[in-house]
Design a protein around this motif. Structure first.
Motif, mmCIF file in Angstrom:
data_model
loop_
_atom_site.group_PDB
_atom_site.id
_atom_site.type_symbol
_atom_site.label_atom_id
_atom_site.label_comp_id
_atom_site.label_asym_id
_atom_site.label_seq_id
_atom_site.Cartn_x
_atom_site.Cartn_y
_atom_site.Cartn_z
ATOM 1 N N VAL A 183 0.862 -1.193 0.000
ATOM 2 C CA VAL A 183 0.000 0.000 0.000
ATOM 3 C C VAL A 183 0.894 1.238 0.000
ATOM 4 C CG1 VAL A 183 -1.750 1.286 1.295
ATOM 5 C CG2 VAL A 183 -1.747 -1.202 1.357
ATOM 6 N N ILE A 184 0.500 2.272 -0.749
ATOM 7 C CA ILE A 184 1.173 3.575 -0.618
ATOM 8 C C ILE A 184 0.193 4.555 0.015
ATOM 9 C CG2 ILE A 184 2.305 5.509 -1.791
ATOM 10 C CD1 ILE A 184 3.130 3.592 -4.002
ATOM 11 N N TYR A 185 0.640 5.195 1.091
ATOM 12 C CA TYR A 185 -0.163 6.212 1.770
ATOM 13 C C TYR A 185 0.727 7.424 2.028
ATOM 14 C CZ TYR A 185 -3.046 8.463 5.329
ATOM 15 O OH TYR A 185 -3.801 9.368 6.049
ATOM 16 N N LYS A 186 0.358 8.568 1.483
ATOM 17 C CA LYS A 186 1.140 9.810 1.634
ATOM 18 C C LYS A 186 2.640 9.585 1.410
ATOM 19 C CE LYS A 186 -2.156 12.371 4.361
ATOM 20 N NZ LYS A 186 -2.545 12.927 5.648
ATOM 21 N N GLY A 187 2.960 8.910 0.323
ATOM 22 C CA GLY A 187 4.366 8.758 -0.071
ATOM 23 C C GLY A 187 5.132 7.670 0.640
ATOM 24 N N ALA A 188 4.454 6.821 1.439
ATOM 25 C CA ALA A 188 5.156 5.765 2.176
ATOM 26 C C ALA A 188 4.567 4.393 1.848
ATOM 27 C CB ALA A 188 5.065 6.012 3.676
ATOM 28 N N TRP A 189 5.451 3.405 1.748
ATOM 29 C CA TRP A 189 4.993 2.024 1.555
ATOM 30 C C TRP A 189 4.544 1.413 2.874
ATOM 31 C CZ3 TRP A 189 3.922 0.059 -2.913
ATOM 32 C CH2 TRP A 189 4.693 0.279 -4.050
ATOM 33 N N GLY A 190 3.536 0.555 2.795
ATOM 34 C CA GLY A 190 3.203 -0.360 3.884
ATOM 35 C C GLY A 190 3.077 -1.747 3.281
ATOM 36 N N PHE A 191 3.429 -2.762 4.057
ATOM 37 C CA PHE A 191 3.409 -4.128 3.523
ATOM 38 C C PHE A 191 2.890 -5.077 4.585
ATOM 39 C CE2 PHE A 191 5.659 -8.232 2.690
ATOM 40 C CZ PHE A 191 5.135 -8.497 1.437
ATOM 41 N N SER A 192 2.148 -6.079 4.156
ATOM 42 C CA SER A 192 1.805 -7.179 5.058
ATOM 43 C C SER A 192 1.700 -8.450 4.227
ATOM 44 C CB SER A 192 0.489 -6.911 5.808
ATOM 45 O OG SER A 192 -0.596 -7.000 4.911
ATOM 46 N N ALA A 193 1.876 -9.586 4.881
ATOM 47 C CA ALA A 193 1.817 -10.863 4.175
ATOM 48 C C ALA A 193 1.420 -11.956 5.146
ATOM 49 C CB ALA A 193 3.174 -11.198 3.558
ATOM 50 N N LYS B 296 0.718 4.065 7.035
ATOM 51 C CA LYS B 296 0.406 5.294 7.792
ATOM 52 C C LYS B 296 1.509 5.600 8.802
ATOM 53 C CE LYS B 296 -4.595 5.611 7.399
ATOM 54 N NZ LYS B 296 -5.913 5.363 8.019
ATOM 55 N N ALA B 297 1.984 4.550 9.478
ATOM 56 C CA ALA B 297 3.069 4.752 10.451
ATOM 57 C C ALA B 297 4.327 5.244 9.737
ATOM 58 C CB ALA B 297 3.350 3.441 11.192
ATOM 59 N N ALA B 298 4.627 4.639 8.576
ATOM 60 C CA ALA B 298 5.846 5.013 7.841
ATOM 61 C C ALA B 298 5.727 6.417 7.255
ATOM 62 C CB ALA B 298 6.111 3.997 6.727
ATOM 63 N N SER B 299 4.501 6.886 6.992
ATOM 64 C CA SER B 299 4.322 8.186 6.334
ATOM 65 C C SER B 299 4.800 9.351 7.207
ATOM 66 C CB SER B 299 2.853 8.394 5.934
ATOM 67 O OG SER B 299 2.065 8.587 7.092
ATOM 68 N N HIS B 300 4.966 9.123 8.511
ATOM 69 C CA HIS B 300 5.493 10.175 9.391
ATOM 70 C C HIS B 300 6.997 10.355 9.238
ATOM 71 C CE1 HIS B 300 1.606 10.520 11.257
ATOM 72 N NE2 HIS B 300 1.615 9.230 11.579
ATOM 73 N N ARG B 301 7.650 9.387 8.583
ATOM 74 C CA ARG B 301 9.114 9.424 8.516
ATOM 75 C C ARG B 301 9.618 9.362 7.062
ATOM 76 N NH1 ARG B 301 10.936 8.302 13.681
ATOM 77 N NH2 ARG B 301 13.054 8.099 12.892
#
Ligand SMILES: [Zn+2]
Length: 485
Positions: A55-65, A84-89
């Motif tokens: 997933v991309i949210y506000k310029g950050a990747w998120g991944f789950s598997a 979302k957590a990664a988008s802060h950094r």
């Protein structure tokens, strides 16, 4: 299942995700067999299945598997939460190069599914090869077989829907012997292109294996009584059995765009190539044209569509010696263009691949090939060489972390004097600086000298991802190379 996955992708978009995709692997099977001196040492059968979500949210990747698909909303929600957590950094917002959404299917050519071949038939093949290798001079003999079969369904929020069925076969024979000083030497045969366009059990061509079993035993015995490779500076002729590694390490890896941008520095290493070099760096002589060709049907470097859903392509990397292209995926081409302040890469080269459903795709080699040339056959090239050495079979390799220098050892070599192959020498090595070496390329063999190497085990990424790919290479000749040190 596909409908449920699509619903989840729509749901993430409604929750604010800019992009989402899923790689659902209903089945992936691996079968590995190893025979050592006539004993079946390993017989492994692995099977796994699952789904990976990006997933991309506000310029950050998120991944789950996960392997367990019973809670898809939870799994997709986790990928979004991670983004979302990664988008802060975020230090450099992720953007993906444009692509056309496709609905497509791909199946690698396979006549006989190796997973339907009885276990006894596979073992009987290895026993037969082992008997052929069991000759005077050989003190260890190895035969191995690896089979891969996977189904991958890719769906993304841009409308792509791709189903792939991939089958691969890898196989090899190896013999080891000791010379009179007690030093060990080896010779091997690795299955590559066998004339057909197929990649199933049918590529285990018994006649070809039998011929090569005889040849490697004969050549090992020549090495066992050979003189040491001289320390010298000579013209070097590389056969496809070492050209594939030369191409892999000093063209393939340094032209992976994520390495060029510094993303592999903590593990696989960087690249001496900079973004300013594209279009101007004289990487090699005019005889050098290299490409990333994922359209050859008969090799594991061809897979239809990459894990961004981008179709496989045939991209020129080095055009008559000038660096013009890289091994690219959707994210890195956008980042490279932005950092360079100009458009170097028009679009993704379709090289983003993940080794498993639980890994994220990164830029991987497809088939990194050298175009055949106009300098004739191997014999023609030898006839045209005054003081040279013909090298074959990779044995050791050491490469600068930015791929700027290399030192390779090979299994066998033949000296060339005044246009004739003279004697075999043992412990051959050669070394060079990547750019200077490719610029000394003085002859490229014709189509008759090309062989396609199938590579099962290229490592890259953290956590590590082992990937399958290929190299088509002709016989090549280089000038003023240091050998035997
Ligand atoms: Zn590699």
């Amino acid at each position: 299942m596909l409908q449920q996955i699509k619903q989840q992708i729509d749901r993430l978009r409604a929750l604010g995700a800019d992009y989402a995709d899923a790689r659902w692997v209903p089945v992936e099977e691996n079968n590995y067999l190893l025979m050592w001196n006539g004993n079946l040492k390993e017989a492994v059968l692995q099977r796994e299945s699952g789904i990976g979500i990006r997933v991309i949210y506000k310029g950050a990747w998120g991944f789950s598997a996960a392997s367990d698909l019973s809670d898809l909303p939870g799994l997709f929600g986790k990928a979004l939460d991670n983004a979302k957590a990664a988008s802060h950094r975020v230090t450099f917002p992720v953007r993906l190069a444009d692509k056309e959404a496709v609905k497509a299917k791909f199946a690698s050519p396979c006549q006989i599914n190796p997973f339907q071949v009885p276990f006894g038939e596979k073992v009987a093949f290895m026993q037969n090869m082992d008997e052929r290798l069991n000759q005077a001079g050989v003190f260890q003999r190895i035969a191995d077989l690896t089979f891969v079969r996977k189904q991958i369904v890719f769906v993304d929020s841009e409308g792509s829907e791709i189903e792939k069925h991939v089958t691969e076969v890898f196989a090899g024979l190896q013999v080891l012997g000791q010379d009179s000083q007690g030093e060990t030497h080896e010779r091997k045969f690795v299955l590559g292109r066998n004339g057909s366009l197929s990649r199933g059990w049918e590529s285990i061509d018994r006649e070809k294996f039998a011929e090569n079993a005889e040849r490697i035993v004969r050549e090992l015995n020549m090495v066992l009584v050979a003189d040491q490779c001289p320390k010298d500076e000579r013209t070097v002729i590389l056969l496809p059995g070492i050209m594939w590694l030369q191409t892999h390490e000093t063209i393939g890896h340094p032209l992976e765009l994520d390495r060029i941008l510094g993303y592999e520095l903590a593990y696989a290493g960087g690249s001496f190539v900079t973004l300013d070099d594209f279009g101007s760096l004289r990487y090699g002589s005019e005889k050098l044209t290299a490409r990333a060709d994922a359209t050859l049907p008969n090799t594991p470097g061809s897979f239809g569509y990459d894990d961004d859903g981008v179709p496989c392509q045939n991209t020129v990397l080095i055009d008559k010696g000038i660096l013009v292209g890289a091994i690219t995926g959707r994210q890195m081409v956008e980042e490279a263009n932005a950092k360079a302040g100009k458009t170097i890469f028009a679009s993704s080269g379709g090289c983003n691949r993940a080794s498993s459903f639980y890994r994220v795709p990164i830029e991987r080699m497809t088939n990194i090939n050298i175009d055949p040339g106009q300098d004739g056959t191997l014999d023609d090239i030898i006839r045209d060489t005054e003081r040279g050495i013909v090298l074959d079979g990779e044995r050791s390799w050491s490469i600068g972390s930015n791929r700027e220098q290399f030192h390779f050892g090979t299994e066998i070599a033949w000296l060339v004097e005044d246009g004739e192959r003279t004697k075999v020498v043992k412990n051959p090595t050669y070394q060079g600086d990547t750019v200077r070496f490719w610029n000394s390329l003085s002859a490229v063999g014709d189509e008759s000298t090309v062989e396609v190497a199938w590579v099962p085990n290229c490592g890259k990424g953290q956590p590590n991802q082992v990937m399958q790919l290929g190299h088509a290479a002709p016989v090549c000749r280089f000038e003023n190379v240091r050998i035997g040190e």
